[in-house]
Design a protein around this motif. Sequence first.
Motif, PDB file in Angstrom:
ATOM      1  N   LEU A 228       0.815  -1.211   0.000  1.00 52.73           N
ATOM      2  CA  LEU A 228       0.000   0.000   0.000  1.00 52.73           C
ATOM      3  C   LEU A 228       0.853   1.268   0.000  1.00 52.73           C
ATOM      4  O   LEU A 228       0.325   2.372  -0.129  1.00 52.73           O
ATOM      5  N   PRO A 230       4.756   3.003  -1.587  1.00 51.92           N
ATOM      6  CA  PRO A 230       5.719   2.798  -2.686  1.00 51.92           C
ATOM      7  C   PRO A 230       6.981   2.096  -2.191  1.00 51.92           C
ATOM      8  O   PRO A 230       8.099   2.601  -2.325  1.00 51.92           O
ATOM      9  N   ARG A 247      -0.339   3.296  -8.624  1.00 51.67           N
ATOM     10  CA  ARG A 247      -0.771   3.942  -7.385  1.00 51.67           C
ATOM     11  C   ARG A 247      -1.423   5.296  -7.666  1.00 51.67           C
ATOM     12  O   ARG A 247      -2.503   5.598  -7.156  1.00 51.67           O
ATOM     13  N   ASN A 248      -0.743   6.123  -8.462  1.00 52.62           N
ATOM     14  CA  ASN A 248      -1.304   7.443  -8.788  1.00 52.62           C
ATOM     15  C   ASN A 248      -2.635   7.320  -9.529  1.00 52.62           C
ATOM     16  O   ASN A 248      -3.585   8.067  -9.246  1.00 52.62           O
ATOM     17  N   SER A 250      -4.707   4.895  -9.264  1.00 51.51           N
ATOM     18  CA  SER A 250      -5.709   4.397  -8.314  1.00 51.51           C
ATOM     19  C   SER A 250      -6.326   5.549  -7.525  1.00 51.51           C
ATOM     20  O   SER A 250      -7.548   5.625  -7.354  1.00 51.51           O
ATOM     21  N   LYS A 272      -7.929  -0.889  -8.801  1.00 58.35           N
ATOM     22  CA  LYS A 272      -7.572   0.481  -8.408  1.00 58.35           C
ATOM     23  C   LYS A 272      -8.436   0.960  -7.245  1.00 58.35           C
ATOM     24  O   LYS A 272      -7.926   1.576  -6.299  1.00 58.35           O
ATOM     25  N   TYR A 275      -7.496  -0.898  -4.064  1.00 59.27           N
ATOM     26  CA  TYR A 275      -6.177  -0.450  -3.596  1.00 59.27           C
ATOM     27  C   TYR A 275      -6.267   0.905  -2.903  1.00 59.27           C
ATOM     28  O   TYR A 275      -5.751   1.092  -1.790  1.00 59.27           O
ATOM     29  N   SER A 276      -6.915   1.870  -3.556  1.00 64.47           N
ATOM     30  CA  SER A 276      -6.979   3.222  -3.009  1.00 64.47           C
ATOM     31  C   SER A 276      -7.778   3.271  -1.714  1.00 64.47           C
ATOM     32  O   SER A 276      -7.385   3.932  -0.745  1.00 64.47           O
ATOM     33  N   PHE A 279      -5.725   1.736   1.069  1.00 67.47           N
ATOM     34  CA  PHE A 279      -4.662   2.646   1.499  1.00 67.47           C
ATOM     35  C   PHE A 279      -5.180   3.643   2.534  1.00 67.47           C
ATOM     36  O   PHE A 279      -4.553   3.856   3.583  1.00 67.47           O
TER      37      PHE A 279
END
Length: 298
Positions: A228, A230, A247-248, A250, A272, A275-276, A279
């Motif tokens: 979650l 970098p 990541r961006n 997402s 996505k 994931y987001s 996080f």
Amino acid sequence: MTILTNDDFIFEYNSSGNLQYIIDQKAIVGYVVKEAPTKEEVQKIITSISMNRKSVTKIPKWLNKLNDTLLGDLSSKKTSKLLMLIYFVFFSINIINYFNFRNYLKFQMTLDFFSKFNSNQVLIGIILFFAGLIFLHEGFHIFISLLQGVKVSKLGFKLKYGFIPMLYVRIFPTSYNKKKMNIAFAGLVADQFLLLLYSVFFWVTKSEVFYVALILQITLSVFNYNILFPSDFMQAILSRIDYLEFRNDSFKYLGNILKGSKVDFKFVNILKLIYSVSFFIMLSILFLNVFFLMINLK
């Protein structure tokens, strides 16, 4: 895979011998070549790049010298095998060490954790930890990058994960995903080496200095597998699948949904979204833990 260079450009070819990527060494920018161009078309491409170059990135002389001195041409396949071998050797030894030291490693990382030790030794242990992080961990990223023929364009300092000051490495762009994966994975190998180094010194000296450095390194090493953030592990995965912007993308996708956009149920978009959301849930839990910890200390 083949790489050809001149003073201004680096040309990367695929396994079929077709040009697939051009790197402008002056601006440190890479350009994807979608179709196999002729020599005349390549000349037109690099002329266009040169004429439209907006800025020139200056690389320090000492870094240029480092690139020239250590630049190698080891294949990504051989590099990957070498890294995996070293990793599993260090990992296996560290597992054995854990069972030998597990009685010493029973700890709870709280704000008063370091108050149990001599202040001078704690300070030296923290300095030792950061020295290993900066010079060995990041240095191994640099070494593996240069070993594969990928130049380093910049060294600087930043806050990793938002709170850990450390050296960061910026490499030249490359189209070879396995090389980027190896460079990221090198950090995980360096972590295992540092764990082994601190544990051996602690076993020999029983010094609080190495105990503090070891505990901090264990914490960072575990955190470096967190997908979650970098982390090196996450960067290795994204490099391998050629989607470093996942990541961006997402977070942008979640932002668009919050603004009223419809959910697209394609598999990648669901990933996505998961994931987001995960996080921000994890971030909320971390902040709540810190908040309640601060309250308990009052």
